[in-house]
Design a protein around this motif. Structure first.
Motif, mmCIF file in Angstrom:
data_model
loop_
_atom_site.group_PDB
_atom_site.id
_atom_site.type_symbol
_atom_site.label_atom_id
_atom_site.label_comp_id
_atom_site.label_asym_id
_atom_site.label_seq_id
_atom_site.Cartn_x
_atom_site.Cartn_y
_atom_site.Cartn_z
ATOM 1 N N HIS A 1 0.830 -1.195 0.000
ATOM 2 C CA HIS A 1 0.000 0.000 0.000
ATOM 3 C C HIS A 1 0.874 1.258 0.000
ATOM 4 C CE1 HIS A 1 -3.636 -2.339 1.853
ATOM 5 N NE2 HIS A 1 -3.368 -2.675 0.606
ATOM 6 N N GLU B 1 0.456 4.362 1.085
ATOM 7 C CA GLU B 1 0.477 5.163 2.308
ATOM 8 C C GLU B 1 0.404 4.287 3.559
ATOM 9 O OE1 GLU B 1 0.969 8.434 2.601
ATOM 10 O OE2 GLU B 1 1.183 8.624 0.441
ATOM 11 N N ASP C 1 -4.778 5.605 2.127
ATOM 12 C CA ASP C 1 -4.370 5.360 0.754
ATOM 13 C C ASP C 1 -5.291 6.097 -0.215
ATOM 14 O OD1 ASP C 1 -2.113 3.601 0.992
ATOM 15 O OD2 ASP C 1 -3.496 2.086 1.748
#
Length: 230
Positions: free
Chosen positions: A201, A203, A229
């Motif tokens: 992912h 973030e 995200d």
């Protein structure tokens, strides 16, 4: 004014994700005395080695703690006192959680009570232990109490209602601490992760979360940082 020598970082709820990555990031910024706590002792040494690989000079201790056993928390924290020795407590990261589905209405009351013990009562017990030590360190260090959370504290998900309820309670507790102790020299803040933590992912990966946690600690202004995200 912080001294050139950092105090200790205590991570309650260490693990291969956020807990160990935050500890590793803080170690790279000068925190050499780190104490990791988890209810799973078997993985603690892996977490400790993960930190030492980044900062070989880090002094990392590991201790078991079972926040569900509220009567045993004082003795566990007494072991932390011994591990601290003469090192001032500078930062606590509370990252303990029990994550899993909990169907609204069908979830047994006993299971809800267990979640509350771990995430709210357990957190409060750590707060009671930590705050006097953090206040005592404010003249020479940058004391802080940090707590991880999720956006479900404000946008609950019925399928994980128990976790949602507990995160709301944690947020209220730390928000109260933020209001009370900021002017007294102890920063209290939340790291709010709005998604599942995974390496892929952009973030919501553990390394990025750890970096954002360090930035929040350094800035010491806002109640929280929210990580989501795209």
């Amino acid at each position: 004014m912080a001294s050139d020598t950092r105090g200790a970082l205590v991570v309650v709820g260490s693990g291969p994700g956020i807990g160990s990555h935050v500890a590793r990031t803080f170690s790279s910024h000068g925190f050499k005395r780190i104490i990791l706590l988890s209810r799973d002792p078997s993985r603690l040494e892996k977490d400790a080695q993960f930190i030492r690989n980044k900062t070989p000079s880090a002094n990392v201790s590991t201790l078991p703690i079972d926040l569900a056993n509220t009567s045993g928390i004082p003795s566990a924290l007494a072991q932390v006192d011994k591990a601290l020795g003469d090192t001032p407590l500078e930062v606590v990261l509370f990252n303990a959680a029990r994550v899993g589905p909990s169907t609204l209405v069908e979830w047994p009351m006993e299971e809800l009570e267990l979640d509350i013990k771990i995430k709210i009562t357990g957190c409060y017990a750590v707060v009671q232990w930590a705050v006097p030590k953090l206040l005592a360190a404010k003249k020479s260090h940058k004391p802080a109490f940090l707590c991880t959370s999720g956006s479900i504290y404000k946008e609950p998900i019925p399928e994980v209602f128990s976790l949602s309820v507990c995160k709301a309670g944690q947020h209220n507790l730390v928000h109260s601490m933020h209001k009370k102790y900021k002017e007294e020299g102890v920063y209290c803040g939340m790291v709010v992760v709005g998604g599942v933590v995974a390496d892929e992912h952009p973030e919501c990966n553990a390394e990025n979360i750890a970096n954002k946690t360090w930035a929040l600690y350094e800035s010491r202004d806002d109640l929280q940082v929210e990580i989501v995200d795209p």
